[in-house]
Design a protein around this motif. Structure first.
Motif, short mmCIF file in Angstrom:
data_model
loop_
_atom_site.label_atom_id
_atom_site.label_comp_id
_atom_site.label_asym_id
_atom_site.label_seq_id
_atom_site.Cartn_x
_atom_site.Cartn_y
_atom_site.Cartn_z
N ASP A 1 0.76 -1.26 0.04
CA ASP A 1 0.03 0.01 0.19
C ASP A 1 0.87 1.32 -0.07
OD1 ASP A 1 -2.55 -1.06 0.25
OD2 ASP A 1 -1.76 -2.01 1.93
N GLY A 2 2.22 1.11 0.60
CA GLY A 2 2.93 2.48 0.77
C GLY A 2 4.31 2.02 0.71
N LYS B 1 1.76 5.29 -4.44
CA LYS B 1 2.34 4.47 -3.04
C LYS B 1 3.24 5.44 -2.12
CE LYS B 1 1.21 0.16 -5.16
NZ LYS B 1 1.46 -1.34 -5.26
#
Lengths: 316, 316
Positions: free
Chosen positions: A93-94, A118
């Motif tokens: 997600d990041g 992201k």
């Protein structure tokens, strides 16, 4: 030495105000991320400060329901491919990278390799350009919010916590009447921070080893952009003059030996250091009304908020 | 001193081979651009070299049917807005900026402000990333060609002209068996050039003041990317060793005093200087088979070809 009645405020105290909000949002994501959103950190240097920051990040993540994975890349040259794999991996997600990696312009190249979708640190060119121009959305329909670079955003949030931002003033002008000194004009933190504060109505003296610049809100506002004026080459006299009636002194000098001269600080000023080195002597407490010795914990909270916003943007 | 029978080839000679192709394409655009495509150059410094290059560009443009407009921005801080206006102006086909402007990382920020659709110099991050990964198109349908950064592209075209690229070998491997030394590892020219040559099959020794790296074609080719290996800290001995059997020596050192040591050059090597300073002594002619003292004219031709490609991309 008799200390004046100022207070030291730790970034851990300030970051607590975000815990509830962040935890609730993570909870709301259980449907799509039952084990929590995944943040991947890339470490390709052997800087102990970066490792310490990575450990902090891991702990903070886990305490708030995120998953954190530190990926150590032994050969710097493989970092780009590792980032691209994470860009393509829907489970991630990041993404964040512990800089410096090469310690030169190649690091700016790497920053832009991280997918904008992201980029939890907000280092993508689009985010910076939006920030400088006060553009808050990525799309014309104003559904996807733009991301702000972590550390400058953390300093803004600290100034809000410390009530330097005045809620009685209209949003976008809550620093009206305030003068700030920012010692650091890096592209990553110092220059964007000066622009953010100027966009919120402050007069900002931006200081680096070369010169001093004055950032103010642009008049024309054609591009909703702050205005910059050169005040001259750096000198201690010029710094003293700018500091003399500064309400806020913010430092970010990455040097173990640098200290902001305590005698330049106005009685009752707010002092904040975002460098990982100590930039104020302990005597700062005899002058400052509020003193924040470091910003790290708030920066991590901002990073996690950015990540939640990115997930939100991707869902739209 | 008796000179060996090598030849000096001027970039003006090499650039002539592109004149016909470029003129024809400009002619074919008469329908949408009756007065010729418009290139806008932004000058915000008082570097005489930049002004000279601007004059060259103007002359070359006009001689091939383009329009050229030099926009001088007296205050550096207004340059960003001026670029954004040109980005938005449908009458402008291509944009270039004479760097350095601020002479620090803010210049990297400005590079990315130029719209990708008008970036004739090929400095946009997307173009660099595509180049490093051997990606030739911007879209999945392979209709919009990616742009290559001007100066590295010019050096490749010069090597083609000089027959260092061997047409008998398959495209993408035409430097197979060749060893090249590149003295300069800037993000703008030296590093991309080393990658381009490695992607075409050469072994490249990339040299800067800090160290020497060896660029080769990646083996795995998972990301179609060259491979980089550190050979150690810079020393004259290491440079001599790498140069000893180099077929090509390419220099780009922006210093009036730097000279590549003539005694390191292999008898019959090809020598090319892309710096605006003289990097080879006149004695280079006693060693080099072919010597190209500067690359400027070819660079401008590549810039105009890029511009035509951008117009083509925008039409698709």
């Amino acid at each position: 030495m008799s200390l004046k009645p100022g207070r030291t405020i730790l970034s851990s105290t300030i970051s607590k105000t975000y815990v509830e909000e962040i935890k609730n949002k993570v909870e709301a994501l259980k449907g799509i991320r039952p084990d929590g959103p995944l943040l991947v950190g890339f470490l390709a240097n052997d800087d102990p400060a970066a490792e310490m920051y990575a450990n902090w990040t891991a702990k903070t993540c886990e305490s708030m329901g995120f998953r954190y994975e530190l990926r150590t890349v032994p050969e710097k040259d493989f970092l780009e491919e590792a980032i691209i794999e994470a860009n393509r991996d829907d489970a991630v997600d990041g993404i964040m990278v512990y800089f410096p990696v090469f310690g030169n312009a190649q690091d700016q190249y790497l920053q832009q390799v991280v997918s904008r979708e992201k980029d939890v640190e907000g280092l993508n060119h689009v985010y910076y350009q939006n920030m400088y121009h006060n553009v808050r959305y990525l799309d014309d329909k104003q559904q996807q919010k733009s991301i702000l670079p972590c550390t400058p955003l953390a300093v803004v949030k600290i100034l809000e916590y410390l009530k330097v931002y005045n809620n009685l003033l209209p949003e976008g002008n809550r620093l009206y009447g305030k003068k700030c000194v920012v010692v650091n004009r890096s592209e990553i933190v110092g220059r964007p921070l000066a622009a953010l504060l100027a966009n919120d109505g402050a007069i900002v003296y931006s200081v680096d080893v070369n010169n001093v610049q004055k950032f103010t809100r642009g008049e024309g506002l054609k591009f909703k952009k702050h205005h910059v004026e050169d005040l001259g080459a750096y000198s201690n006299e010029l710094l003293q003059q700018c500091s003399a009636d500064a309400d806020v002194i913010i430092t970010g000098v990455p040097s173990e030996t640098y200290r902001f001269p305590t005698e330049f600080i106005k009685e009752g000023a707010v002092c904040i250091n975002f460098s990982s080195s100590k930039n104020f002597d302990d005597e700062v407490k005899t002058k400052a009304s509020l003193y924040v010795p470091s910003t790290g914990k708030v920066t991590i909270s901002m990073l996690l908020r950015n990540m939640l916003r990115l997930i939100d943007n991707r869902q739209k």
